[in-house]
Design an enzyme around this catalytic site. Structure first.
Site, PDB file in Angstrom:
ATOM      1  N   LYS A 185       4.808   9.310   8.289  1.00 15.43           N
ATOM      2  CA  LYS A 185       4.731   8.812   9.668  1.00 15.43           C
ATOM      3  C   LYS A 185       5.801   9.388  10.599  1.00 15.43           C
ATOM      4  CE  LYS A 185       2.180   4.802   8.013  1.00 15.43           C
ATOM      5  NZ  LYS A 185       0.791   5.076   8.325  1.00 15.43           N
ATOM      6  N   ASP A 233       9.475   2.608  -0.679  1.00 18.25           N
ATOM      7  CA  ASP A 233       8.457   3.293   0.115  1.00 18.25           C
ATOM      8  C   ASP A 233       8.795   3.056   1.582  1.00 18.25           C
ATOM      9  OD1 ASP A 233       6.294   3.964   1.670  1.00 18.25           O
ATOM     10  OD2 ASP A 233       4.791   3.158   0.290  1.00 18.25           O
ATOM     11  N   TYR A 289       0.863  -1.177   0.000  1.00 17.88           N
ATOM     12  CA  TYR A 289       0.000   0.000   0.000  1.00 17.88           C
ATOM     13  C   TYR A 289       0.897   1.223   0.000  1.00 17.88           C
ATOM     14  CZ  TYR A 289      -3.576   3.294   1.610  1.00 17.88           C
ATOM     15  OH  TYR A 289      -4.439   4.352   1.726  1.00 17.88           O
TER      16      TYR A 289
HETATM   17  N1  HOZ Z   1      -3.671   3.080   6.010  1.00 20.12           N
HETATM   18  C1  HOZ Z   1      -3.185   3.264   7.331  1.00 20.12           C
HETATM   19  C2  HOZ Z   1      -2.358   2.123   7.811  1.00 20.12           C
HETATM   20  N2  HOZ Z   1      -1.749   1.308   6.872  1.00 20.12           N
HETATM   21  C3  HOZ Z   1      -4.287   3.475   8.326  1.00 20.12           C
HETATM   22  C4  HOZ Z   1      -4.660   4.866   8.385  1.00 20.12           C
HETATM   23  C5  HOZ Z   1      -5.568   5.232   9.558  1.00 20.12           C
HETATM   24  O1  HOZ Z   1      -6.651   4.706   9.692  1.00 20.12           O
HETATM   25  O2  HOZ Z   1      -5.156   6.074  10.310  1.00 20.12           O
END
Ligand code: HOZ
Length: 430
Positions: A267, A239, A144
């Site tokens: 992050k 990534d 992702y």
């Molecule tokens: N897509 C995020 C983790 N892989 C989660 C995002 C969220 O819900 O804060």
């Protein structure tokens, strides 16, 4: 455990927020039940609106590596906020941030700040296409890279959690330029290169996959991708949104000894504020506007509050590399403890971990790619998740996510987690 206020809020949220949440996995749909609404957090603990305390293994999905409301970041934000929260004009702090990122990460000559990991990956792909003059990219199943159109093909995280096969709104024209291979399958990538000679602009990969649980690269996989990219003139993009500044000061590049052409961050780089970045070799980065014509921009890019939160966090990590050893020791302690109680439970399981990333799959086969991750039992994960939650342990509400440790966790917290896991597994048996 009383969660009545969370339930009331979730019900109220339904009429004004789609699904009651601002990011799908938070809705708890794949594990069932009602999401916990958070009031505040400190260190390793989340506190919900009903006054319950949880030991946190999400760390805001990665950013809070030093724990919540970490004093230096809180103070820095307070200090900077009185000078204004946004200028839309350059600041010295942005240069300091860029210089710090360059000093910490291998092979990053230049870096551009953005506001999220999605933006970082989306911009890196555009840059790779602009630089090579080619259209197609290769990504991996279950990986992702945010929610930009080219990445929503066989994606992990929420897309996998909700089993969304095709995302309406992503045009076939866009999807056809995204080719996919299985993670850890180098021959599969080679086949794509043979099928599309001279057409691939970039290969983008999560060096340690964290959006289908935590899955490690097998020996030679990342090195093999690097060699294929060198051979074919393809831009190799790591990534590092999850792994950057988490696995080592220099992220997975440093931890695993692999070099990318472009790297994307998110992050941890924002210290809990909305920040992303992409950077890499000058020969490629100089194609970004205003140096080149590959356009990319953002009103809140380099935002001073976001920069000072990120800078304070990164500087501490640079000055205190022992944090990485502490985090890794804590993760090993947790891993060993979980291993002990899962073994005693006697049913199949897989625990994958590296650095401060870890996950559990209820699987009777090794979990090394999306298909093996999908073969694990979601039914058991659901039960385990809720059992842990009732005992005050907050895990990601999906088996398709990594857990993230933060350095505020104590051995007592880890012991409490292992004990909760033991009791939860006993509950599964009953
Ligand atoms: N897509 C995020 C983790 N892989 C989660 C995002 C969220 O819900 O804060």
């Amino acid at each position: 455990m009383n969660t009545s206020k969370s339930q009331e809020l979730f019900e109220r949220a339904q009429s004004s927020i789609p699904g009651g949440v601002n990011s799908p996995v938070r809705a708890f749909r794949s594990v069932g039940g009602t999401p916990i609404f958070i009031k505040k957090a400190k260190g390793a603990y989340l506190y919900d609106v009903d006054g319950n305390r949880y030991i946190d293994y999400i760390a805001s999905w990665g950013p809070m590596i030093l724990g919540h409301a970490w004093e230096p970041v809180v103070k820095a934000i307070q200090e900077y906020a009185v000078w204004s929260t946004s200028y839309g004009a350059p600041t010295e702090l942005e240069i300091e941030m860029a210089e710090l990122i360059r000093a910490m990460t291998p092979g990053v000559d230049m870096v551009r700040m953005v506001s999220s990991g999605t933006e970082a990956c989306m911009s890196a792909i555009r840059l790779a296409r602009g630089f090579t003059g080619r259209n197609k990219i290769i990504k991996f199943e279950g990986h992702y890279h945010g929610h930009a159109d080219p990445f929503l093909v066989k994606a992990g995280s929420g897309v996998a959690t909700f089993n969304i096969q095709t995302v309406p709104g992503v045009t076939p024209g866009v999807s056809q330029d995204t080719l996919t291979a299985a993670y850890n399958d180098l021959p599969g990538v080679q086949q794509l290169l043979t099928a599309y000679p001279g057409a691939i602009a970039a290969i983008i990969v999560e060096p340690v996959a964290g959006n289908m649980g935590c899955i490690l690269p097998e020996p030679g996989f990342l090195e093999g991708l690097r060699a294929l990219c060198d051979r074919e003139g393809i831009v190799f993009i790591l990534d590092e949104v999850m792994t950057g500044f988490r696995l080592a000061p220099g992220g997975a590049q440093q931890r695993l000894g692999v070099n990318a052409d472009l790297v994307t961050y998110g992050k941890v780089i924002g210290g809990g504020m909305p920040v992303g970045a992409f950077g890499g070799k000058k020969a490629i980065m100089q194609h970004i506007a205003p140096l080149g014509n590959v356009y990319q921009a953002g009103t809140l890019s380099g935002n001073p509050i976001a920069m000072i939160a990120g800078y304070t966090t990164l500087k501490f990590l640079q000055d205190n590399p022992s944090v990485y050893k502490e985090l890794e020791d804590k993760t090993s302690y947790l891993r060993d403890g979980l291993d002990r109680v899962f073994k005693a439970w006697g049913q199949p399981y897989v625990i994958n971990s590296l650095g401060s990333m870890i996950s559990v799959h209820f699987s009777d086969h090794p979990v090394r790619d999306f298909s093996s991750a999908s073969g694990a039992s979601n039914g058991l994960f659901k039960l385990f998740f809720h059992s842990m939650l009732r005992r005050g342990i907050y895990l990601p509400p999906s088996a398709f996510e990594s857990w993230f440790l933060n350095n505020a966790l104590t051995i007592a917290d880890l012991d409490a987690t292992i004990k909760a896991a033991e009791e939860s597994l006993e509950e599964l048996e009953a």
